[in-house]
Design an enzyme around this catalytic site. Structure first.
Site, mmCIF file in Angstrom:
data_model
loop_
_atom_site.group_PDB
_atom_site.id
_atom_site.type_symbol
_atom_site.label_atom_id
_atom_site.label_comp_id
_atom_site.label_asym_id
_atom_site.label_seq_id
_atom_site.Cartn_x
_atom_site.Cartn_y
_atom_site.Cartn_z
ATOM 1 N N ASN A 38 0.802 -1.233 0.000
ATOM 2 C CA ASN A 38 0.000 0.000 0.000
ATOM 3 C C ASN A 38 0.835 1.284 0.000
ATOM 4 O OD1 ASN A 38 0.677 -0.625 2.727
ATOM 5 N ND2 ASN A 38 -0.814 0.899 3.368
ATOM 6 N N GLU A 98 4.951 -3.948 12.226
ATOM 7 C CA GLU A 98 4.044 -2.813 12.002
ATOM 8 C C GLU A 98 2.836 -3.368 11.271
ATOM 9 O OE1 GLU A 98 4.619 0.190 13.203
ATOM 10 O OE2 GLU A 98 6.426 -0.669 14.060
ATOM 11 N N CYS A 108 -2.691 2.184 6.398
ATOM 12 C CA CYS A 108 -2.766 1.502 7.701
ATOM 13 C C CYS A 108 -3.385 2.403 8.761
ATOM 14 C CB CYS A 108 -1.385 1.016 8.129
ATOM 15 S SG CYS A 108 -0.151 2.322 8.204
HETATM 16 P P1 NAD Z 1 0.693 -9.075 4.015
HETATM 17 O O1 NAD Z 1 0.858 -9.398 5.451
HETATM 18 O O2 NAD Z 1 -0.167 -9.945 3.187
HETATM 19 O O3 NAD Z 1 2.125 -9.048 3.277
HETATM 20 C C1 NAD Z 1 3.178 -8.212 3.743
HETATM 21 C C2 NAD Z 1 4.508 -8.787 3.272
HETATM 22 O O4 NAD Z 1 4.753 -10.016 3.942
HETATM 23 C C3 NAD Z 1 4.552 -9.107 1.777
HETATM 24 O O5 NAD Z 1 5.807 -8.726 1.276
HETATM 25 C C4 NAD Z 1 4.387 -10.608 1.748
HETATM 26 O O6 NAD Z 1 4.932 -11.241 0.609
HETATM 27 C C5 NAD Z 1 5.157 -11.017 3.002
HETATM 28 N N1 NAD Z 1 4.819 -12.327 3.564
HETATM 29 C C6 NAD Z 1 3.694 -13.065 3.413
HETATM 30 N N2 NAD Z 1 3.784 -14.226 4.124
HETATM 31 C C7 NAD Z 1 4.987 -14.204 4.743
HETATM 32 C C8 NAD Z 1 5.656 -15.090 5.638
HETATM 33 N N3 NAD Z 1 5.110 -16.231 6.047
HETATM 34 N N4 NAD Z 1 6.880 -14.736 6.101
HETATM 35 C C9 NAD Z 1 7.458 -13.560 5.723
HETATM 36 N N5 NAD Z 1 6.876 -12.686 4.873
HETATM 37 C C10 NAD Z 1 5.652 -12.999 4.396
HETATM 38 O O7 NAD Z 1 0.202 -7.565 3.968
HETATM 39 P P2 NAD Z 1 -0.263 -6.728 2.695
HETATM 40 O O8 NAD Z 1 -1.608 -7.226 2.273
HETATM 41 O O9 NAD Z 1 0.846 -6.674 1.711
HETATM 42 O O10 NAD Z 1 -0.382 -5.248 3.309
HETATM 43 C C11 NAD Z 1 -1.544 -4.723 3.879
HETATM 44 C C12 NAD Z 1 -1.459 -4.765 5.388
HETATM 45 O O11 NAD Z 1 -0.305 -4.050 5.844
HETATM 46 C C13 NAD Z 1 -2.643 -4.094 6.054
HETATM 47 O O12 NAD Z 1 -3.074 -4.866 7.140
HETATM 48 C C14 NAD Z 1 -2.056 -2.765 6.549
HETATM 49 O O13 NAD Z 1 -2.754 -2.195 7.633
HETATM 50 C C15 NAD Z 1 -0.680 -3.176 6.909
HETATM 51 N N6 NAD Z 1 0.218 -2.023 6.985
HETATM 52 C C16 NAD Z 1 0.687 -1.629 8.207
HETATM 53 C C17 NAD Z 1 1.500 -0.496 8.307
HETATM 54 C C18 NAD Z 1 2.047 -0.024 9.633
HETATM 55 O O14 NAD Z 1 2.967 0.770 9.630
HETATM 56 N N7 NAD Z 1 1.511 -0.458 10.751
HETATM 57 C C19 NAD Z 1 1.844 0.207 7.152
HETATM 58 C C20 NAD Z 1 1.336 -0.225 5.935
HETATM 59 C C21 NAD Z 1 0.533 -1.353 5.858
#
Ligand code: NAD
Length: 485
Positions: free
Chosen positions: A128, A224, A258
């Site tokens: 995002n 995060e 987020c």
């Molecule tokens: P996601 O958890 O599906 O994926 C995030 C990353 O993790 C991707 O690069 C993915 O390939 C990787 N991943 C997936 N499975 C994994 C595993 N088993 N081990 C290691 N890495 C793995 O999240 P998303 O759909 O890409 O992003 C959206 C989410 O991120 C929303 O929940 C949003 O709120 C959150 N977000 C949080 C913040 C913050 O600062 N708190 C900022 C931006 C987005």
């Protein structure tokens, strides 16, 4: 026609290559970590110059992957990237230079605290904010003297790779920054590849898996994660500003933020006027992909399924749609809902879409109670002309951060430690706290006077014990002792 057309293909990095990347990074880190802060800062400043000059090229790649407007990409990716490069280049030395705190009790010793880079940091990012969420932690880890391996989201890999391109052009030594590509499998491979820290940004479900894997490997991590941020609008709020803030907070990045506003609690006395203004402003928003527009498409079409599920559940349980409410190809219309309750998933689960559910509340206490009634605790906002009242409300919110009379901008404030509470995360990033998180604070205790021996060394005798008792009585039993200790 597909909702989103593919724009290219990437080669997935196999697990064995991820391990090899960590080994290369470890070799490269030694020289990078030994550089002076000023030398590392020069690379950041060069990267800033390149990013300012070539911003259109970067914006173009990010827009192709996200469908965001040009302005929004400039505002949420390029602007904070320039700020991050500048801020940490300027302040890292001050935050991480050796400290010499005075010893309050052991006055025959000196203390030196030195901040050592951890080594190789793995950074795993979501789709995002695909450029800034990879660049910002990278800048911090690099300025602290680490080597970095980024695993960008499989949805937006090219935007993540831009970070490598930028640093390569800026003259960062080879292998101090590397990108590995792929989905969760590659992410998991990175977690298990012998890195010294994982900085993860993404969903709660994946964060839990990453946290578990880091726990098993005893690798420190920051998580995060997602949120369900609440906005509290008091009866003395500036209506125009609060309504504008709700619309921006709810629909910024098509709700895929987020710290986006996912729930609004409005004081009874101004509820009708507030809702009317929010609806008017929402109807004025322009959706599109070309030219001037406000709200883009959904970056990851799968998110549309979550939105539709939440909307169907809300409507079935009695929510009223005041505007929007429809899916249109890869878009979801900016939507305002009322008559919502905490029995609906739209009020309890992260929607991550352009939906603004608004609830009428009778008092500040009720608003706080409802805002805290969540498994999440990322950020939140409070709107009131009375700063003391707003701060009092903010203090009672169970969230990582709060903004007053402003939508959630904490992540963009470099000085502010950022991180979620409850299921929204573990640990904090950014600012002095974040930068130190990429280091081991190593205390070195030094004897000052070089006496032949210490009182507490062998042999233990009754005489020595009596003296130690005297010391205890004087230090914690007399006013002067208590003052000095
Ligand atoms: P996601 O958890 O599906 O994926 C995030 C990353 O993790 C991707 O690069 C993915 O390939 C990787 N991943 C997936 N499975 C994994 C595993 N088993 N081990 C290691 N890495 C793995 O999240 P998303 O759909 O890409 O992003 C959206 C989410 O991120 C929303 O929940 C949003 O709120 C959150 N977000 C949080 C913040 C913050 O600062 N708190 C900022 C931006 C987005």
């Amino acid at each position: 026609m597909a909702i989103v057309e593919p724009i290219g293909e990437i080669a997935v990095t196999p697990a064995v290559e991820v391990k090899a990347a960590v080994a290369r990074a470890r070799m490269a880190q030694a020289a990078w970590g030994a550089l002076k802060f000023a030398d590392r800062a020069r690379v950041m400043e060069k990267a800033r110059t390149i990013l300012m000059r070539e911003q259109e090229r970067f914006i173009e790649v990010i827009r192709r992957e996200t469908g965001r407007s040009h302005f929004e990409t400039l505002m949420m990716e390029i602007f904070p990237a320039l700020d991050s490069l500048t801020y940490y280049a300027k302040h890292a030395e001050k935050f991480l230079t050796d400290k010499r705190p005075g010893m309050h009790l052991l006055r025959t010793k000196k203390l030196l605290v030195t901040y050592k880079p951890l080594g190789v940091v793995g950074i795993i990012t979501p789709w995002n904010g695909p450029f800034i969420l990879a660049l910002n932690p990278t800048v911090q880890a690099l300025m602290a003297g680490n080597a970095v391996i980024v695993k960008p989201s499989e949805v937006t890999p090219l935007s993540g790779e831009l970070v490598g391109e930028l640093f390569r052009e800026a003259g960062l030594p080879e292998n101090v920054f590397q990108c590995v590509l792929g989905d969760g499998e590659t992410g998991a491979a990175l977690v298990g590849a012998g890195v010294d820290k994982i900085s993860f940004t993404g969903s709660v479900a994946t964060g839990r898996k990453v946290g578990e894997a880091c726990g098993r490997a005893l690798v420190p991590c920051t998580l995060e994660l997602g949120g369900k941020d609440a906005m509290i609008v008091c009866d003395d709020a500036d209506l125009e500003r609060a309504a504008g803030g709700a619309v921006f907070g709810g629909f910024f990045n098509a709700g895929q933020f987020c710290c986006g506003t996912e729930r609004v609690y409005v004081h009874d006395a101004i509820f009708d006027a507030f809702v009317a203004r929010v609806v008017e402003k929402t109807r004025a928003l322009r959706q599109g992909t070309e030219g001037e527009y406000d709200v883009g498409r959904m970056i990851w079409p799968r998110q549309l399924d979550v939105i539709e599920r939440h909307m169907a559940d809300a409507i079935a349980k009695g929510a009223r749609v005041l505007c929007g409410g429809n899916r249109n190809g890869g878009f979801y219309e900016p939507t305002v809902l009322v008559d919502v309750t905490h029995e609906m998933s739209i009020m309890t689960e992260e929607t991550f879409g352009p939906i603004l559910p608004i609830v009428r509340v009778a008092s500040d206490d009720v608003a706080i109670e409802m805002a805290n009634d969540s498994i999440y605790g990322l950020s939140g906002t409070v709107w009131s002309k009375d700063e003391a009242r707003a701060i009092a409300i903010a203090r009672r919110l169970e969230t990582g951060s709060v903004c007053i009379n402003e939508s959630s901008i904490t992540y963009g404030a470099c000085e502010a430690p950022f991180g979620g509470r409850k299921q929204s995360g573990v640990g904090q990033v950014n600012g002095e706290v974040g930068l130190r998180g990429y280091c081991h604070a190593m205390p070195i205790v030094i004897d000052r006077f070089g006496t032949k021996e210490e009182h507490v060394w062998y042999p233990y005798t009754a005489d020595k014990e009596r003296t130690l008792q005297k010391v205890i009585r004087w230090v914690w039993g007399t006013p002067l002792g208590k003052w000095m200790s």
